[in-house]
Design a protein around this motif. Structure first.
Motif, PDB file in Angstrom:
ATOM      1  N   VAL A  67       1.379  -0.557   0.004  1.00 28.30           N
ATOM      2  CA  VAL A  67      -0.278   0.016  -0.102  1.00 28.30           C
ATOM      3  C   VAL A  67       0.363   1.398  -0.047  1.00 28.30           C
ATOM      4  O   VAL A  67       1.748   1.220   0.431  1.00 28.30           O
ATOM      5  CB  VAL A  67      -0.624  -0.105   1.163  1.00 28.30           C
ATOM      6  CG1 VAL A  67      -2.223  -1.178   1.395  1.00 28.30           C
ATOM      7  CG2 VAL A  67      -0.333  -0.473   2.198  1.00 28.30           C
ATOM      8  N   ASP A  68       0.363   2.473  -0.132  1.00 32.38           N
ATOM      9  CA  ASP A  68       1.094   4.078  -0.836  1.00 32.38           C
ATOM     10  C   ASP A  68       0.048   4.598  -0.102  1.00 32.38           C
ATOM     11  O   ASP A  68      -0.409   5.699  -0.989  1.00 32.38           O
ATOM     12  CB  ASP A  68       1.277   3.620  -2.347  1.00 32.38           C
ATOM     13  CG  ASP A  68       2.395   5.101  -2.438  1.00 32.38           C
ATOM     14  OD1 ASP A  68       3.120   5.715  -1.003  1.00 32.38           O
ATOM     15  OD2 ASP A  68       2.845   5.630  -3.384  1.00 32.38           O
ATOM     16  N   ASN A  69       0.398   4.749   0.804  1.00 29.76           N
ATOM     17  CA  ASN A  69      -1.253   5.370   2.017  1.00 29.76           C
ATOM     18  C   ASN A  69       0.050   7.387   2.480  1.00 29.76           C
ATOM     19  O   ASN A  69      -0.649   7.868   2.802  1.00 29.76           O
ATOM     20  CB  ASN A  69      -1.572   4.844   3.376  1.00 29.76           C
ATOM     21  CG  ASN A  69      -2.355   4.137   3.432  1.00 29.76           C
ATOM     22  OD1 ASN A  69      -2.574   3.300   2.154  1.00 29.76           O
ATOM     23  ND2 ASN A  69      -1.733   2.722   4.379  1.00 29.76           N
ATOM     24  N   LEU A  70       0.918   6.684   1.816  1.00 27.25           N
ATOM     25  CA  LEU A  70       1.876   8.111   1.696  1.00 27.25           C
ATOM     26  C   LEU A  70       2.066   8.706   0.507  1.00 27.25           C
ATOM     27  O   LEU A  70       3.346  10.166   0.734  1.00 27.25           O
ATOM     28  CB  LEU A  70       3.484   8.389   2.545  1.00 27.25           C
ATOM     29  CG  LEU A  70       3.022   7.484   4.245  1.00 27.25           C
ATOM     30  CD1 LEU A  70       4.550   7.521   4.396  1.00 27.25           C
ATOM     31  CD2 LEU A  70       2.389   8.763   4.922  1.00 27.25           C
ATOM     32  N   ALA A  71       1.885   8.086  -0.619  1.00 24.40           N
ATOM     33  CA  ALA A  71       1.757   8.431  -2.048  1.00 24.40           C
ATOM     34  C   ALA A  71       3.033   9.106  -2.701  1.00 24.40           C
ATOM     35  O   ALA A  71       3.644   9.921  -2.889  1.00 24.40           O
ATOM     36  CB  ALA A  71       1.237  10.001  -2.383  1.00 24.40           C
ATOM     37  N   LEU A  72       4.142   8.286  -2.225  1.00 22.10           N
ATOM     38  CA  LEU A  72       6.001   8.200  -1.946  1.00 22.10           C
ATOM     39  C   LEU A  72       6.010   7.247  -3.942  1.00 22.10           C
ATOM     40  O   LEU A  72       6.645   8.046  -4.287  1.00 22.10           O
ATOM     41  CB  LEU A  72       6.472   7.264  -1.203  1.00 22.10           C
ATOM     42  CG  LEU A  72       6.101   6.760   0.358  1.00 22.10           C
ATOM     43  CD1 LEU A  72       7.410   5.979   0.886  1.00 22.10           C
ATOM     44  CD2 LEU A  72       6.740   8.143   0.092  1.00 22.10           C
ATOM     45  N   LYS A  73       5.173   6.741  -4.545  1.00 21.94           N
ATOM     46  CA  LYS A  73       5.216   6.329  -5.877  1.00 21.94           C
ATOM     47  C   LYS A  73       4.986   7.530  -6.897  1.00 21.94           C
ATOM     48  O   LYS A  73       4.081   8.277  -6.788  1.00 21.94           O
ATOM     49  CB  LYS A  73       4.627   5.518  -6.328  1.00 21.94           C
ATOM     50  CG  LYS A  73       4.788   3.937  -5.547  1.00 21.94           C
ATOM     51  CD  LYS A  73       3.933   2.772  -6.168  1.00 21.94           C
ATOM     52  CE  LYS A  73       3.189   2.920  -5.631  1.00 21.94           C
ATOM     53  NZ  LYS A  73       2.247   1.564  -6.261  1.00 21.94           N
ATOM     54  N   ASN A  74       6.633   8.108  -6.981  1.00 22.78           N
ATOM     55  CA  ASN A  74       6.416   9.336  -8.705  1.00 22.78           C
ATOM     56  C   ASN A  74       6.171   8.408  -9.478  1.00 22.78           C
ATOM     57  O   ASN A  74       6.588   6.756  -9.347  1.00 22.78           O
ATOM     58  CB  ASN A  74       6.924  10.001  -8.630  1.00 22.78           C
ATOM     59  CG  ASN A  74       6.719  11.452  -7.577  1.00 22.78           C
ATOM     60  OD1 ASN A  74       5.609  11.052  -6.771  1.00 22.78           O
ATOM     61  ND2 ASN A  74       7.955  12.101  -7.312  1.00 22.78           N
ATOM     62  N   THR A  75       6.129   8.644 -10.775  1.00 24.60           N
ATOM     63  CA  THR A  75       5.947   7.792 -11.992  1.00 24.60           C
ATOM     64  C   THR A  75       7.479   7.050 -12.240  1.00 24.60           C
ATOM     65  O   THR A  75       6.981   6.101 -12.649  1.00 24.60           O
ATOM     66  CB  THR A  75       6.298   8.841 -13.709  1.00 24.60           C
ATOM     67  OG1 THR A  75       5.061  10.000 -13.694  1.00 24.60           O
ATOM     68  CG2 THR A  75       6.324   8.371 -14.569  1.00 24.60           C
ATOM     69  N   SER A  76       8.422   7.254 -11.938  1.00 25.29           N
ATOM     70  CA  SER A  76       9.872   6.829 -12.023  1.00 25.29           C
ATOM     71  C   SER A  76      11.205   6.484 -10.550  1.00 25.29           C
ATOM     72  O   SER A  76      11.656   6.224 -10.566  1.00 25.29           O
ATOM     73  CB  SER A  76      10.645   7.490 -13.589  1.00 25.29           C
ATOM     74  OG  SER A  76      10.726   9.144 -13.059  1.00 25.29           O
ATOM     75  N   ASN A  77      10.167   6.760  -9.858  1.00 22.38           N
ATOM     76  CA  ASN A  77      10.708   7.351  -8.989  1.00 22.38           C
ATOM     77  C   ASN A  77       9.957   7.091  -7.278  1.00 22.38           C
ATOM     78  O   ASN A  77       8.689   8.081  -7.609  1.00 22.38           O
ATOM     79  CB  ASN A  77      12.112   8.769  -8.240  1.00 22.38           C
ATOM     80  CG  ASN A  77      11.256   9.745  -8.575  1.00 22.38           C
ATOM     81  OD1 ASN A  77      10.431   9.552  -7.814  1.00 22.38           O
ATOM     82  ND2 ASN A  77      12.342  10.258  -8.827  1.00 22.38           N
ATOM     83  N   VAL A  78      10.759   7.405  -5.930  1.00 19.20           N
ATOM     84  CA  VAL A  78      10.169   7.435  -4.788  1.00 19.20           C
ATOM     85  C   VAL A  78      10.349   8.095  -3.973  1.00 19.20           C
ATOM     86  O   VAL A  78      11.793   8.214  -4.072  1.00 19.20           O
ATOM     87  CB  VAL A  78      10.463   5.557  -3.916  1.00 19.20           C
ATOM     88  CG1 VAL A  78       9.708   6.443  -2.371  1.00 19.20           C
ATOM     89  CG2 VAL A  78      10.060   4.720  -4.476  1.00 19.20           C
ATOM     90  N   THR A  79       9.394   9.403  -3.881  1.00 14.48           N
ATOM     91  CA  THR A  79       9.612  10.665  -2.902  1.00 14.48           C
ATOM     92  C   THR A  79       9.349  11.177  -2.195  1.00 14.48           C
ATOM     93  O   THR A  79       7.846  10.409  -2.081  1.00 14.48           O
ATOM     94  CB  THR A  79       9.361  11.377  -4.680  1.00 14.48           C
ATOM     95  OG1 THR A  79       9.593  11.224  -5.453  1.00 14.48           O
ATOM     96  CG2 THR A  79       9.613  12.765  -4.249  1.00 14.48           C
ATOM     97  N   ILE A  80       9.924  11.486  -0.529  1.00 15.15           N
ATOM     98  CA  ILE A  80       9.230  11.579   0.146  1.00 15.15           C
ATOM     99  C   ILE A  80       7.945  13.049  -0.067  1.00 15.15           C
ATOM    100  O   ILE A  80       8.739  14.085  -0.745  1.00 15.15           O
ATOM    101  CB  ILE A  80      10.547  12.072   1.425  1.00 15.15           C
ATOM    102  CG1 ILE A  80      10.830  10.487   1.624  1.00 15.15           C
ATOM    103  CG2 ILE A  80       9.547  12.655   2.429  1.00 15.15           C
ATOM    104  CD1 ILE A  80      10.089   9.895   2.232  1.00 15.15           C
ATOM    105  N   LYS A  81       6.630  12.854   0.454  1.00 15.61           N
ATOM    106  CA  LYS A  81       5.836  14.294  -0.136  1.00 15.61           C
ATOM    107  C   LYS A  81       5.914  15.519   0.958  1.00 15.61           C
ATOM    108  O   LYS A  81       5.344  16.105   0.897  1.00 15.61           O
ATOM    109  CB  LYS A  81       4.548  13.831  -0.058  1.00 15.61           C
ATOM    110  CG  LYS A  81       4.371  12.220  -1.489  1.00 15.61           C
ATOM    111  CD  LYS A  81       4.951  13.522  -2.791  1.00 15.61           C
ATOM    112  CE  LYS A  81       4.587  12.378  -3.750  1.00 15.61           C
ATOM    113  NZ  LYS A  81       4.907  11.263  -4.202  1.00 15.61           N
ATOM    114  N   GLN A  82       6.514  14.416   2.607  1.00 15.87           N
ATOM    115  CA  GLN A  82       6.010  15.516   3.674  1.00 15.87           C
ATOM    116  C   GLN A  82       7.410  15.460   4.698  1.00 15.87           C
ATOM    117  O   GLN A  82       7.619  14.486   5.106  1.00 15.87           O
ATOM    118  CB  GLN A  82       4.513  15.428   4.655  1.00 15.87           C
ATOM    119  CG  GLN A  82       4.325  16.175   6.099  1.00 15.87           C
ATOM    120  CD  GLN A  82       3.401  15.443   6.088  1.00 15.87           C
ATOM    121  OE1 GLN A  82       2.277  14.511   6.032  1.00 15.87           O
ATOM    122  NE2 GLN A  82       2.380  15.906   7.478  1.00 15.87           N
ATOM    123  N   SER A  83       7.213  16.970   4.719  1.00 23.13           N
ATOM    124  CA  SER A  83       9.613  16.520   5.852  1.00 23.13           C
ATOM    125  C   SER A  83       8.588  15.771   6.799  1.00 23.13           C
ATOM    126  O   SER A  83       7.395  16.187   7.839  1.00 23.13           O
ATOM    127  CB  SER A  83       9.639  18.279   5.958  1.00 23.13           C
ATOM    128  OG  SER A  83       9.757  18.470   4.939  1.00 23.13           O
TER     129      SER A  83
END
Length: 276
Positions: free
Chosen positions: A146-162
């Protein structure tokens, strides 16, 4: 007789309409269905000696449990590891796990594409990993992806919230070598962070697993894993870098290792502990 039956019927319907059971106290409450008086006696719920005896256990299922919505919210105490498990409709989840399907502050991502790591040994072994595995597999609740933090971008894993995160990483290695060699093969896993889009990748932590090689190494199925608490800014990227090296003495050998895409062995999990 009729009056007696009528009285019993009235009491019965009153009980059904109120629908509350009180244990250990005479004081009822309209805020709950079951009330157990606090005191010196506890409540003993169902328990098991090991998770394989839990309801809906199925060794052939990806998460070893069948899906069963009617059991959502069920609790079982596991004596083997001294903790409660809760059923979420897909599997039994331990209370002390760092991530869960419905945990809004957590993600667990599977490998969408692995890599192959070729090796050659003549005297000393050399392995070549030209890329990194991609942790962008589609969400699958039966596999606890599951990706409840919305980490998935099109081509990488990115932190959305500091914030401060618990990050857990695991990667399985498959394959092996064929040929005469004696020594140790090192399976190394490194978590790297790119803090801004213009910065370089920085190593956070590495984990190593070893395989003892004697003549023929066919035991390439190894898993390296670790967890780390780290402060991450919004926009930071995460990646996992696998490496294989060998100090095996060889008269000549070839090897082909790969990264396992099974979500049981390979994943990256992140839980937001505190945002800032």
């Amino acid at each position: 007789m009729m009056k007696k039956n009528l009285l019993i019927a009235m009491l019965f319907f009153q009980y059904c309409g109120y629908s509350q059971v009180v244990i250990g106290s005479s004081a009822a409450s309209s805020k709950n269905i079951l009330k157990i008086q606090d005191g010196t006696k506890g409540v003993l719920l169902s328990y098991a000696n090991i998770y394989t005896s839990f309801p809906k256990y199925n060794a052939s299922a990806p998460d070893v449990f069948d899906d069963y919505p009617n059991l959502i919210g069920g609790l079982i105490y596991n004596k083997n590891d001294d903790q409660y498990y809760k059923y979420d409709g897909y599997s039994w989840n331990p209370s002390r796990q760092i991530q869960g399907i419905y945990q809004p502050k957590a993600s667990r991502l599977g490998v969408s594409s692995g890599i192959t790591i070729p090796c050659i040994s003549f005297g000393i072994g050399f392995c070549f990993a030209g890329s990194t595995p991609t942790y962008l597999a589609a969400d699958n609740r039966s596999q606890v992806l599951v990706d409840n933090l919305a980490l998935k971008n099109t081509s990488n894993v990115t932190i959305k919230q500091s914030g401060i995160y618990d990050v857990g990483v695991a990667l399985g290695f498959t394959g092996g070598s064929l040929g005469f060699q004696v020594g140790i093969t090192e399976f190394k896993l490194t978590l790297q962070v790119k803090y801004t889009s213009s910065s370089d990748w920085e190593t956070v932590v590495s984990k190593t697993n070893y395989s003892i090689v004697f003549v023929v190494d066919t035991q390439g199925n190894k898993t390296s894993s670790f967890s780390q608490t780290i402060s991450l800014p919004a926009g930071a990227e995460l990646r996992v870098v696998p490496e294989i090296s060998s100090n095996a003495i060889s008269g000549g050998a070839l090897a082909a290792y790969g990264t396992d895409t099974n979500s049981i062995n390979s994943y990256i999990a992140a839980r937001l502990i505190k945002n800032y």
